[in-house]
Write a protein that holds these residues in place. Sequence first.
Motif, short mmCIF file in Angstrom:
data_model
loop_
_atom_site.label_atom_id
_atom_site.label_comp_id
_atom_site.label_asym_id
_atom_site.label_seq_id
_atom_site.Cartn_x
_atom_site.Cartn_y
_atom_site.Cartn_z
N ARG A 1 0.85 -1.19 0.00
CA ARG A 1 0.00 0.00 0.00
C ARG A 1 0.89 1.24 0.00
O ARG A 1 1.88 1.30 0.72
N ASN A 2 0.52 2.22 -0.84
CA ASN A 2 1.25 3.50 -0.91
C ASN A 2 2.74 3.29 -1.17
O ASN A 2 3.59 3.98 -0.59
N GLY A 3 3.03 2.33 -2.03
CA GLY A 3 4.43 2.11 -2.41
C GLY A 3 5.27 1.41 -1.36
O GLY A 3 6.50 1.39 -1.46
N ARG A 4 4.63 0.81 -0.36
CA ARG A 4 5.36 0.11 0.70
C ARG A 4 4.79 -1.30 0.90
O ARG A 4 3.60 -1.53 0.70
N LEU A 5 5.70 -2.21 1.29
CA LEU A 5 5.32 -3.58 1.59
C LEU A 5 5.29 -3.75 3.10
O LEU A 5 6.27 -3.43 3.78
N THR A 6 4.17 -4.22 3.64
CA THR A 6 4.05 -4.46 5.07
C THR A 6 3.89 -5.94 5.33
O THR A 6 3.06 -6.61 4.71
N VAL A 7 4.68 -6.46 6.25
CA VAL A 7 4.63 -7.87 6.65
C VAL A 7 4.25 -7.94 8.12
O VAL A 7 4.85 -7.27 8.96
N GLY A 8 3.23 -8.73 8.42
CA GLY A 8 2.85 -9.00 9.81
C GLY A 8 3.04 -10.47 10.11
O GLY A 8 2.34 -11.32 9.55
N ALA A 9 4.03 -10.79 10.96
CA ALA A 9 4.35 -12.18 11.28
C ALA A 9 4.11 -12.43 12.76
O ALA A 9 4.62 -11.70 13.61
N ALA A 10 3.32 -13.47 13.08
CA ALA A 10 3.01 -13.82 14.47
C ALA A 10 3.89 -14.98 14.92
O ALA A 10 4.12 -15.93 14.16
N PHE A 11 4.37 -14.91 16.17
CA PHE A 11 5.21 -15.95 16.75
C PHE A 11 4.76 -16.22 18.18
O PHE A 11 4.25 -15.32 18.86
N THR A 12 4.95 -17.45 18.64
CA THR A 12 4.80 -17.76 20.06
C THR A 12 6.20 -17.89 20.66
O THR A 12 7.10 -18.45 20.03
N LEU A 13 6.39 -17.38 21.87
CA LEU A 13 7.69 -17.37 22.54
C LEU A 13 7.76 -18.48 23.57
O LEU A 13 6.75 -18.85 24.18
N SER A 14 8.97 -19.01 23.80
CA SER A 14 9.14 -20.07 24.79
C SER A 14 10.60 -20.15 25.21
O SER A 14 11.50 -19.71 24.48
N ASP A 15 10.82 -20.73 26.40
CA ASP A 15 12.18 -20.94 26.89
C ASP A 15 12.77 -22.24 26.36
O ASP A 15 13.99 -22.38 26.27
N GLN A 16 11.90 -23.21 26.07
CA GLN A 16 12.34 -24.49 25.53
C GLN A 16 12.02 -24.54 24.04
O GLN A 16 11.04 -23.97 23.59
N LYS A 17 12.85 -25.27 23.27
CA LYS A 17 12.62 -25.34 21.83
C LYS A 17 11.31 -26.04 21.55
O LYS A 17 11.09 -27.18 21.96
N PRO A 18 10.39 -25.37 20.84
CA PRO A 18 9.07 -25.95 20.59
C PRO A 18 9.07 -26.80 19.32
O PRO A 18 9.98 -26.72 18.49
N MET A 19 8.02 -27.60 19.17
CA MET A 19 7.78 -28.30 17.92
C MET A 19 7.18 -27.30 16.94
O MET A 19 6.21 -26.61 17.26
N GLY A 20 7.75 -27.18 15.78
CA GLY A 20 7.24 -26.23 14.81
C GLY A 20 7.92 -26.42 13.47
O GLY A 20 9.06 -26.90 13.40
#
Length: 235
Positions: free
Chosen positions: A195-214
């Motif tokens: 939009r208006n000559g710009r690319l916008t990216v919205g990325a969602a993440f879940t945070l954790s102390d241990q390595k998650p399955m993903g």
Amino acid sequence: MAGCAGDPGDMRPRPKPDMMTVKVATPGAADGKAPLTLARISTKSGEILILEPDGSVTTMALDSPEGRDAFAVTEADLLALNANLDLDLGGTVAADLPPRQTAQDKALEEFAARTQPALPDWADGAAVDPQDFMGVWVASLGPDGSSDLVEVTATLREGVDADIAFSYATCALAGWARQNGERYGRHVRSLQDTRNGRLTVGAAFTLSDQKPMGLRVMETEDTLRECKARGIPAA
């Protein structure tokens, strides 16, 4: 029915046992012989409980593809099995048998084959220009700001390669995670809009102390080193 009675004077049939013990041939042996392994079949649920060579027990449904595979043997296997029927296994497992892959092992192997690195490989010819990166911020998606679900919003110049744009958002998350003591971020979803000559990216993440399955997991320190090597800002 009289022939089913345990006692000749008792005309009632014997009750059906809860479990039946069977011997299952392992097909495909290198020497052409079919080694045996013990299994138990539940007469109530139709489940097979197979004693694995390592001592673990695999449970599967009798009418499932895995259940049918457990009894799928070749003619050569059947001949070898017939020759070995007089063996007394005694509940022991031969030490030289190759480990049998359990259903869980197969599922984890298939999942691992689908995983991707935190930063995607870029398309051929894609190059990083510092002027492509126009700003980024990280915000918690929880109502009180303490949720482990966060969204990274990154703004770039229009026309930037999509993988570079996603990498910019991931690097920004890694920089934010270091400041806030977070070790891992599991990617949930990404949206992008121009939009208006710009690319916008919205990325969602879940945070954790241990390595998650993903399928795509960001590890803070490793990702920051990769971002620096690729010339992508992490703030």
